[in-house]
Design an enzyme around this catalytic site. Structure first.
Site, PDB file in Angstrom:
ATOM      1  N   PRO A  45       0.833  -1.218   0.000  1.00 46.68           N
ATOM      2  CA  PRO A  45       0.000   0.000   0.000  1.00 46.68           C
ATOM      3  C   PRO A  45       0.858   1.254   0.000  1.00 46.68           C
ATOM      4  O   PRO A  45       1.984   1.238   0.516  1.00 46.68           O
ATOM      5  CB  PRO A  45      -0.789  -0.125   1.308  1.00 46.68           C
ATOM      6  N   ASP A  46       0.291   2.345  -0.591  1.00 46.72           N
ATOM      7  CA  ASP A  46       1.051   3.598  -0.473  1.00 46.72           C
ATOM      8  C   ASP A  46       0.672   4.229   0.865  1.00 46.72           C
ATOM      9  O   ASP A  46       0.109   3.558   1.738  1.00 46.72           O
ATOM     10  CB  ASP A  46       0.771   4.504  -1.692  1.00 46.72           C
ATOM     11  N   PHE A  47       0.998   5.490   1.059  1.00 48.57           N
ATOM     12  CA  PHE A  47       0.792   6.089   2.389  1.00 48.57           C
ATOM     13  C   PHE A  47      -0.470   6.933   2.455  1.00 48.57           C
ATOM     14  O   PHE A  47      -1.194   6.898   3.455  1.00 48.57           O
ATOM     15  CB  PHE A  47       2.016   6.979   2.749  1.00 48.57           C
ATOM     16  N   ARG A  48      -0.715   7.689   1.341  1.00 47.84           N
ATOM     17  CA  ARG A  48      -1.736   8.741   1.469  1.00 47.84           C
ATOM     18  C   ARG A  48      -2.970   8.573   0.581  1.00 47.84           C
ATOM     19  O   ARG A  48      -3.842   9.430   0.599  1.00 47.84           O
ATOM     20  CB  ARG A  48      -1.059  10.109   1.211  1.00 47.84           C
ATOM     21  N   ASN A 119      11.099   4.830  -1.638  1.00 52.00           N
ATOM     22  CA  ASN A 119      10.577   3.566  -1.113  1.00 52.00           C
ATOM     23  C   ASN A 119      11.630   2.783  -0.351  1.00 52.00           C
ATOM     24  O   ASN A 119      12.823   2.894  -0.621  1.00 52.00           O
ATOM     25  CB  ASN A 119      10.019   2.722  -2.276  1.00 52.00           C
ATOM     26  N   ASP A 121      11.198  -0.614  -0.003  1.00 53.60           N
ATOM     27  CA  ASP A 121      10.909  -2.030  -0.312  1.00 53.60           C
ATOM     28  C   ASP A 121      12.039  -2.721  -1.079  1.00 53.60           C
ATOM     29  O   ASP A 121      11.986  -3.923  -1.322  1.00 53.60           O
ATOM     30  CB  ASP A 121       9.570  -2.153  -1.073  1.00 53.60           C
ATOM     31  N   HIS A 138      15.168   7.422   1.457  1.00 49.64           N
ATOM     32  CA  HIS A 138      14.633   7.211   2.815  1.00 49.64           C
ATOM     33  C   HIS A 138      15.154   5.929   3.416  1.00 49.64           C
ATOM     34  O   HIS A 138      14.519   5.326   4.268  1.00 49.64           O
ATOM     35  CB  HIS A 138      13.090   7.225   2.768  1.00 49.64           C
TER      36      HIS A 138
END
Ligand code: APR
Length: 299
Positions: A45-48, A119, A121, A138
Site C-alpha cells: 500500500p502507499d501512504f496517502r 521507497n 521495499d 529514505h
C-alpha cells in the site's frame, strides 16, 4: 507565451512529446524519482491514498498522528507499533512491477543517470539494476543499527526478527547492551543518507530529462529536488492524481514546483494514470515493448 525555439525542447507537452524527445535528443542523463505509487501494483500500500493508504489504516495503533509510526521521537518512546507494522509490511517474495522494469530498460539503454526512490521495499535492486544507479533517499532494510551502541545488523538478522512472532521488538545482542535495533530506514526527524546529498549535488545539474512516477511530492527534501534540474529540462509526472504544482502564492514568491497546465509552461507534462500503464505506453512508443515483456517474465 511561446518559448524561444532554443528553450522549448518538447514539441508537444504530452507523454508522446516526451518519448519523441527521448528518440530524437537521446538524453543520456535521465533522472527518475519514484514513490510508493510505483509499488502499489506489487501489493504494497502507499501512504496517502484515501482509504487504501497506510496512513488511513493505523487506527489499531492508537497513535497521536498516522505519521508518528515513522517519527523518531515517538519510536524512542514506543518502538512496538513500528515493528508490528513492519512485520505486516515486510517485503516477502514481492516482485518489481512493469514500471520498475521500464526504469531498468532506461539503464540497459544507457540513458539512466540515477534512480532516486523514497521507497524502502528495495524492489529497485530486484530488477537487476547496478546498485550504484539507485539512491534510496529514505534508506532501506539492508542494514539495521542498535539505537544504544550503534552495532550494525544485516538484512538476514532483521528479517529473522521480523518473522519471529515471539519477538515484538528486536534488541541488540551485544553483552550488557540490549538496546533497540532499528532498520536503517529514515524516520521523520532523521537526516537523509549522506549518499542522497552527495549524488544529488552531482546528478541534478546534469539531468537532461526528469521522470517522476507514483509520488505525492509532499515530503521534503525529496520533493523539492524537482526544482534542482536545469530550468529548461523537461519533466514528466506519471501519477494517479495531479501533484507537485506550486500554489499561486508559491509561484508569486518564485517557488516553482511543476508547472503543467500553467500559462507559459514549455517543459512540464502530467500524464494521469497508473505507473504501469504510463511505463508500458512509453515502452510501446519507444519500441521496447517486446524487450520489456521479456524482462518482466524473467523477473
Ligand atoms: N500509479 C500511479 N500513481 C499511484 C499509484 C499507481 N499505481 N498508486 C498510488 N499512486 C499515487 C497516489 O495517488 C499518490 O499521489 O502515488 C502517490 C503516493 O503518494 P504517497 O502515498 O504520499 O507516497 P510517497 O509520495 O512515496 O510518500 C513519500 O512519505 O511517509 C513518508 O517516508 C514516507 O517515502 C514516504 C514519503
Amino acid at each position: 507565451q511561446s518559448a524561444t525555439c532554443s528553450s522549448r525542447k518538447l514539441r508537444s507537452l504530452t507523454i508522446e512529446g516526451v518519448v519523441e524527445f527521448i528518440k530524437t535528443e537521446k538524453p543520456k542523463n535521465i533522472i527518475v524519482m519514484t514513490g510508493a505509487g510505483i509499488s502499489t501494483s506489487a501489493g504494497i500500500p502507499d501512504f496517502r491514498s484515501p482509504g487504501s493508504g497506510l496512513y488511513d489504516n493505523l487506527q489499531k495503533y492508537d497513535l497521536p498522528s498516522p505519521e508518528a509510526i515513522f517519527q523518531i521521537d515517538f519510536f524512542e518512546k514506543n518502538p512496538e507499533p513500528f515493528f508490528t507494522l513492519a512485520k505486516e509490511l515486510f517485503p516477502e517474495d514481492l516482485k518489481p512491477t512493469p514500471c520498475h522494469y521500464f526504469i531498468r530498460m532506461l539503464e540497459k539503454k544507457g540513458l539512466l543517470r540515477r534512480w532516486y526512490t523514497q521507497n524502502i521495499d528495495s524492489l529497485e535492486y530486484l530488477t537487476g539494476l547496478p546498485e550504484d544507479k539507485v539512491v534510496t533517499a529514505h534508506g532501506n532494510h539492508h542494514t539495521s543499527t542498535c539505537r544504544k551502541c550503534s552495532t550494525k545488523y544485516d538484512l538476514g538478522w532483521i528479517t529473522a526478527k521480523l518473522k519471529d512472532k515471539s519477538c515484538k521488538v528486536p534488541h541488540c545482542e551485544k553483552l550488557s547492551c540490549g538496546g533497540v535495533v532499528k532498520p536503517d530506514i529514515i524516520f521523520f526527524g532523521e537526516a537523509l543518507p549522506r549518499r542522497f546529498f552527495h549524488c544529488a549535488i552531482q546528478d541534478f545539474p546534469q539531468c537532461d530529462l526528469l521522470l517522476i512516477f507514483g509520488t505525492s511530492l509532499v515530503v521534503q527534501p525529496f520533493a523539492s529536488m524537482v526544482n534542482e534540474v536545469d530550468a529548461e529540462c523537461p519533466r514528466l509526472l506519471v501519477n494517479l492524481e495531479a501533484v507537485g504544482r506550486a500554489s499561486r502564492l508559491e509561484e508569486m514568491i518564485g517557488t516553482t514546483g511543476l508547472c503543467y497546465g500553467r500559462d507559459g509552461n514549455t517543459r512540464d507534462v502530467f500524464w494521469k494514470g497508473s505507473c504501469d500503464e504510463g511505463a508500458r505506453k512509453m515502452a510501446d512508443l519507444l519500441g521496447w515493448d517486446a524487450e520489456l515483456d521479456i524482462l518482466i517474465e524473467q523477473g
